[in-house]
Design a protein around this motif. Structure first.
Motif, short mmCIF file in Angstrom:
data_model
loop_
_atom_site.label_atom_id
_atom_site.label_comp_id
_atom_site.label_asym_id
_atom_site.label_seq_id
_atom_site.Cartn_x
_atom_site.Cartn_y
_atom_site.Cartn_z
N ARG A 75 -3.51 9.36 5.39
CA ARG A 75 -4.01 9.78 6.70
C ARG A 75 -5.08 8.81 7.21
N GLU A 76 -6.00 8.45 6.33
CA GLU A 76 -7.07 7.53 6.73
C GLU A 76 -6.50 6.16 7.10
N TRP A 77 -5.55 5.70 6.30
CA TRP A 77 -4.93 4.39 6.55
C TRP A 77 -4.22 4.37 7.91
N ARG A 78 -3.43 5.40 8.18
CA ARG A 78 -2.70 5.45 9.45
C ARG A 78 -3.66 5.60 10.63
N SER A 79 -4.74 6.33 10.41
CA SER A 79 -5.73 6.48 11.47
C SER A 79 -6.37 5.14 11.80
N LEU A 80 -6.67 4.35 10.77
CA LEU A 80 -7.23 3.02 11.00
C LEU A 80 -6.23 2.11 11.70
N LEU A 81 -4.98 2.18 11.29
CA LEU A 81 -3.95 1.36 11.93
C LEU A 81 -3.82 1.71 13.41
N ASN A 82 -3.81 3.00 13.71
CA ASN A 82 -3.65 3.43 15.09
C ASN A 82 -4.89 3.13 15.93
N ARG B 221 1.11 12.52 -9.86
CA ARG B 221 0.57 13.84 -9.54
C ARG B 221 -0.81 13.80 -8.89
N HIS B 222 -1.13 12.68 -8.26
CA HIS B 222 -2.36 12.59 -7.47
C HIS B 222 -2.00 12.77 -5.99
N VAL B 223 -1.35 13.87 -5.69
CA VAL B 223 -0.76 14.07 -4.36
C VAL B 223 -1.84 14.24 -3.29
N VAL B 224 -2.84 15.04 -3.58
CA VAL B 224 -3.89 15.30 -2.59
C VAL B 224 -4.59 14.00 -2.20
N LEU B 225 -4.94 13.21 -3.20
CA LEU B 225 -5.62 11.94 -2.94
C LEU B 225 -4.72 11.00 -2.15
N ALA B 226 -3.45 10.91 -2.52
CA ALA B 226 -2.52 10.02 -1.81
C ALA B 226 -2.36 10.44 -0.35
N PHE C 188 0.82 -1.21 0.00
CA PHE C 188 0.00 0.00 0.00
C PHE C 188 0.85 1.27 0.00
N PRO C 189 1.93 1.35 0.80
CA PRO C 189 2.81 2.52 0.68
C PRO C 189 3.36 2.71 -0.73
N LYS C 190 3.65 1.59 -1.42
CA LYS C 190 4.13 1.70 -2.80
C LYS C 190 3.03 2.25 -3.70
N PHE C 191 1.80 1.84 -3.48
CA PHE C 191 0.67 2.37 -4.24
C PHE C 191 0.54 3.88 -4.02
N LEU C 192 0.67 4.32 -2.78
CA LEU C 192 0.61 5.75 -2.48
C LEU C 192 1.75 6.50 -3.17
N GLU C 193 2.92 5.88 -3.20
CA GLU C 193 4.06 6.49 -3.89
C GLU C 193 3.77 6.65 -5.38
#
Length: 221
Positions: free
Chosen positions: A86-93, A76-81, A65-70
């Motif tokens: 943020r949502e992913w890390r929030s779920l993990l935490n 150039r889909h920076v905002v979406l990434a 998933f981090p590779k997908f975000l990269e």
């Protein structure tokens, strides 16, 4: 990692406008998606490609998933990434690694519902979902009962232009291709005297305008 599938489902409405084929190619080159998987899905619909991401990324290790975000950021889909991270890390935490990884089912077996509850502070896009409740299809459904529906890219760009005093965005039909029953359209948008033309066509002029607006928003970041 159920968190990955959940985040993809949350952001499906925006993911349909990314440079999907290019990103799938990037993931194949990185070894995240197998070559045969890539070949099989290339002729499928965007929803099928989203379903592949939703089913595959959670199974390909912690780096998938981090590779997908990269890849999103490189395209150039920076905002979406950034939002998805943020949502992913929030779920993990919020949920803990065991239940997210699928080693332990939460009470009632509804891990996605538990993940969403833990992430209540994070705005959740509404609208398209990748899979139906039974997990058998990749239909594009609408959450018509939502009181705060996610604004489409055309509306977002209009509001951004008004906020910055750029005037109304101007959409220009660039061209079309394909057979009469399978037309594809390219539209560019002019904002603040600058032209933004996406590489991806749309299946209708309405979709092509949305793609142009989304491309412009990503470029303005």
């Amino acid at each position: 990692m159920r968190a990955v599938a959940d985040v993809i489902a949350r952001n499906a409405e925006d993911l349909v406008f990314i440079q999907m084929d290019a990103i799938l190619g990037d993931l194949r080159a990185a070894g995240i998606i197998q070559y045969q998987e890539y070949l099989d899905v290339m002729e499928q619909s965007t929803q099928k490609k989203l379903l592949l991401l939703q089913e595959t990324l959670p199974r390909r290790g912690d780096d998938a998933f981090p590779k997908f975000l990269e890849c999103l950021r490189q395209r150039r889909h920076v905002v979406l990434a950034d939002r998805m991270e943020r949502e992913w890390r929030s779920l993990l935490n919020g949920c803990g690694s065991r239940s997210i990884a699928g080693d332990e089912e939460p009470s009632g077996g509804n891990s996605v519902a538990t993940s969403r509850a833990a992430d209540a502070a994070t705005p959740t896009p509404t609208g398209n979902t990748v899979t139906a409740p039974n997990g058998e299809t990749a239909d594009d459904t609408k959450n018509s009962g939502s009181q705060n529906p996610e604004k489409n890219p055309v509306q977002k760009l209009k509001e951004l232009s008004e906020k910055n005093g750029w005037g109304q965005p101007k959409y220009v039909d660039v061209g079309e291709s394909g057979a009469a029953h399978d037309k594809m359209f390219i539209v560019k948008v002019v904002v603040n005297d600058k032209e933004y033309q996406p590489p991806k066509p749309g299946k209708s002029k309405k979709e092509a305008r949305a793609i142009a607006a989304s491309f412009c928003l990503e470029s303005l970041v």
